[in-house]
Design an enzyme around this catalytic site. Sequence first.
Site, PDB file in Angstrom:
ATOM      1  N   ARG A 228      -2.763  17.771  44.193  1.00 64.00           N
ATOM      2  CA  ARG A 228      -3.726  17.308  45.209  1.00 64.00           C
ATOM      3  C   ARG A 228      -5.138  17.516  44.983  1.00 64.00           C
ATOM      4  O   ARG A 228      -5.547  18.905  44.936  1.00 64.00           O
ATOM      5  CB  ARG A 228      -3.169  17.922  46.731  1.00 64.00           C
ATOM      6  CG  ARG A 228      -1.614  17.646  47.136  1.00 64.00           C
ATOM      7  CD  ARG A 228      -1.321  18.129  48.393  1.00 64.00           C
ATOM      8  NE  ARG A 228       0.254  18.154  48.385  1.00 64.00           N
ATOM      9  CZ  ARG A 228       0.792  18.505  49.590  1.00 64.00           C
ATOM     10  NH1 ARG A 228      -0.059  18.817  50.752  1.00 64.00           N
ATOM     11  NH2 ARG A 228       2.256  18.265  49.821  1.00 64.00           N
ATOM     12  N   ASP A 253      28.370  18.628  42.831  1.00 62.52           N
ATOM     13  CA  ASP A 253      29.292  17.709  42.368  1.00 62.52           C
ATOM     14  C   ASP A 253      28.957  17.233  41.004  1.00 62.52           C
ATOM     15  O   ASP A 253      29.601  16.681  40.340  1.00 62.52           O
ATOM     16  CB  ASP A 253      29.152  16.261  43.315  1.00 62.52           C
ATOM     17  CG  ASP A 253      27.664  15.596  43.148  1.00 62.52           C
ATOM     18  OD1 ASP A 253      26.844  16.171  42.431  1.00 62.52           O
ATOM     19  OD2 ASP A 253      27.556  14.412  43.761  1.00 62.52           O
ATOM     20  N   HIS A 256      24.481  14.975  41.587  1.00 59.94           N
ATOM     21  CA  HIS A 256      23.322  15.313  42.167  1.00 59.94           C
ATOM     22  C   HIS A 256      22.328  16.205  41.618  1.00 59.94           C
ATOM     23  O   HIS A 256      21.289  16.221  41.239  1.00 59.94           O
ATOM     24  CB  HIS A 256      23.534  15.758  43.496  1.00 59.94           C
ATOM     25  CG  HIS A 256      23.787  14.556  44.525  1.00 59.94           C
ATOM     26  ND1 HIS A 256      24.970  13.997  44.662  1.00 59.94           N
ATOM     27  CD2 HIS A 256      23.050  13.893  45.427  1.00 59.94           C
ATOM     28  CE1 HIS A 256      25.026  12.872  45.320  1.00 59.94           C
ATOM     29  NE2 HIS A 256      23.877  12.908  45.927  1.00 59.94           N
ATOM     30  N   ASP A 279      28.070  17.425  51.269  1.00 58.65           N
ATOM     31  CA  ASP A 279      27.187  16.310  51.857  1.00 58.65           C
ATOM     32  C   ASP A 279      27.853  14.880  51.537  1.00 58.65           C
ATOM     33  O   ASP A 279      27.181  13.947  51.521  1.00 58.65           O
ATOM     34  CB  ASP A 279      25.948  16.416  51.080  1.00 58.65           C
ATOM     35  CG  ASP A 279      24.620  15.565  51.577  1.00 58.65           C
ATOM     36  OD1 ASP A 279      24.976  15.312  52.775  1.00 58.65           O
ATOM     37  OD2 ASP A 279      23.667  15.428  51.323  1.00 58.65           O
ATOM     38  N   ALA A 318      23.132   7.497  46.656  1.00 58.92           N
ATOM     39  CA  ALA A 318      23.046   6.926  47.948  1.00 58.92           C
ATOM     40  C   ALA A 318      23.996   8.089  48.550  1.00 58.92           C
ATOM     41  O   ALA A 318      24.290   7.592  49.938  1.00 58.92           O
ATOM     42  CB  ALA A 318      23.448   5.697  48.170  1.00 58.92           C
TER      43      ALA A 318
END
Length: 393
Positions: A228, A253, A256, A279, A318
Site C-alpha cells: 500500500r 482436503d 484447498h 467446510d 467453489a
Amino acid sequence: MNKQLKITNGRIITPQCIINGTILISQTKITAISQRDIDAPDALVIDAHGNYVSPGFIDIHVHGGGGHDFMDGNEEAFLEIARTHARYGTTAMVPTTLTAEKADLLKTLDLYASADVKNTMGAQFLGMHLEGPYFAMNQRGAQDPRYIRNPDEEEYKEIIAYSKAIKRWSAAPELPGAIKFAKYLQANGIMPALAHTDAIYEEVAVAFENGYTLATHLYSGMSGVSRRNAYRYAGVIEAAFLIDAMDVEVIADGIHLPAPLLKLVYKIKGPDRVALITDAMRAAGMPEGDSVLGNKDTGLKVIVEDGVAKLPDRSSFAGSVATCDRLVRTMMEMADVPLHEAIKMMTKNPATIMGVDDRKGTLVEGLDADIAIFDEQINIQATIVNGKLVFGG
C-alpha cells in the site's frame, strides 16, 4: 437401546498414548477404559478387530452434505447432513450458514432448533455458526455479494436476541463497528472469528485482543502480504502465524491447501492450535457432477470433480466436498503428521475452541461416549454418538 456397550479388541487413542484394550459405555458416557477385558455380561459387544478406537470427529465449520445444505430452508436438510457426516466418523458438528438476508438467517435458526430435537441418528449439533454477512467485499470468495455489508448493530442485536443457538460468528475485523460487534458477541457467550477479511497485521492484533481468537479457514478468503503506497504490510495469514495464541482452521482436503502449506501450518502452529474442518457443501458424500453451493433453489451452480467443487468455467474452487476421515488421512499422508496429532486436530482442538472439551474431544472416563472406529487407512467402521451406534458396528 442397550444400557451398556462394550468395545473390545481396539487400539484406543487416549490423550496420553495408544493402548490395546476395552471401553465400557453406560448410556451416554464412557465409564471405563482398560487394557484388560471389562466384566459387563449384559453389555452389547462391538469387536473392533484390532482397528483404531478414536474420539469422534468434531467439525466446527460445515455447510452441508448428502445432497443438502443448512440454508435449504427445511428441517430434513439438517437431519440428513448430520446422518451423512456420521458415516465418516463425525460425532459432533457446528452447522454453518452462508451470507444471506436477515430473514433467511432467522429461518435457519428456527430450523436448527426444531431439527436439534429430532436429530437422533446423526452427528450431534453443538450450536450454529453464522459465517457472514459482515465481510470484506474483495475477500468474499463464494459468498453472495448481494448480502455482504458492514456490521449493523440493530441487526445483530436482533438476531442474537432471537436465538440462543448461535455459538460462533465469523466476520472481517477491520470493518467499521467490527470491534464493538465482537465485544457484544462475547457478552452474549458467542465466539467471534475472523474471516473473509482484508485486514493487515496491526488490525488483526487489535482484533485478537478484542476476541477474534480464531482464524476461519486459514489462507482462504484472507489477506497475505500486500503493498500500500509502496510499503509492504503483513496480512491476516502472517498475523495468524505470528500470534501464538491464535487458533486456526484448516480445510485439509489436500486441494484447498497443497502439501507445502499444510506442512507450514503444522510447523508454525503445531498440533495444539490447528482445527481441521471440512467446510463441506452439499456434495460431500455424493457422486461427482453438477451441484449447487448454498440454497438449492437460489444458490451458485457448480461442478464437482477431482474431489472439489469448482465454478462451471473451472476458474476457481467453489467449495469443499471433504469429510472428516479425509482430513485426517490428508494430514498424515501429505503433511507427515503423526496419527495421534492428526486426531487431536480433529477432536480435542475443535472441542476446546468451542468450549465443550469438558465433555467431548477425548476418550476419558466420565466424558460423552462419542467414538469413531477406523482402520489403518482411516476408513470408518463404526460411529457412536452419545453412546448410540449410528453407523456400522
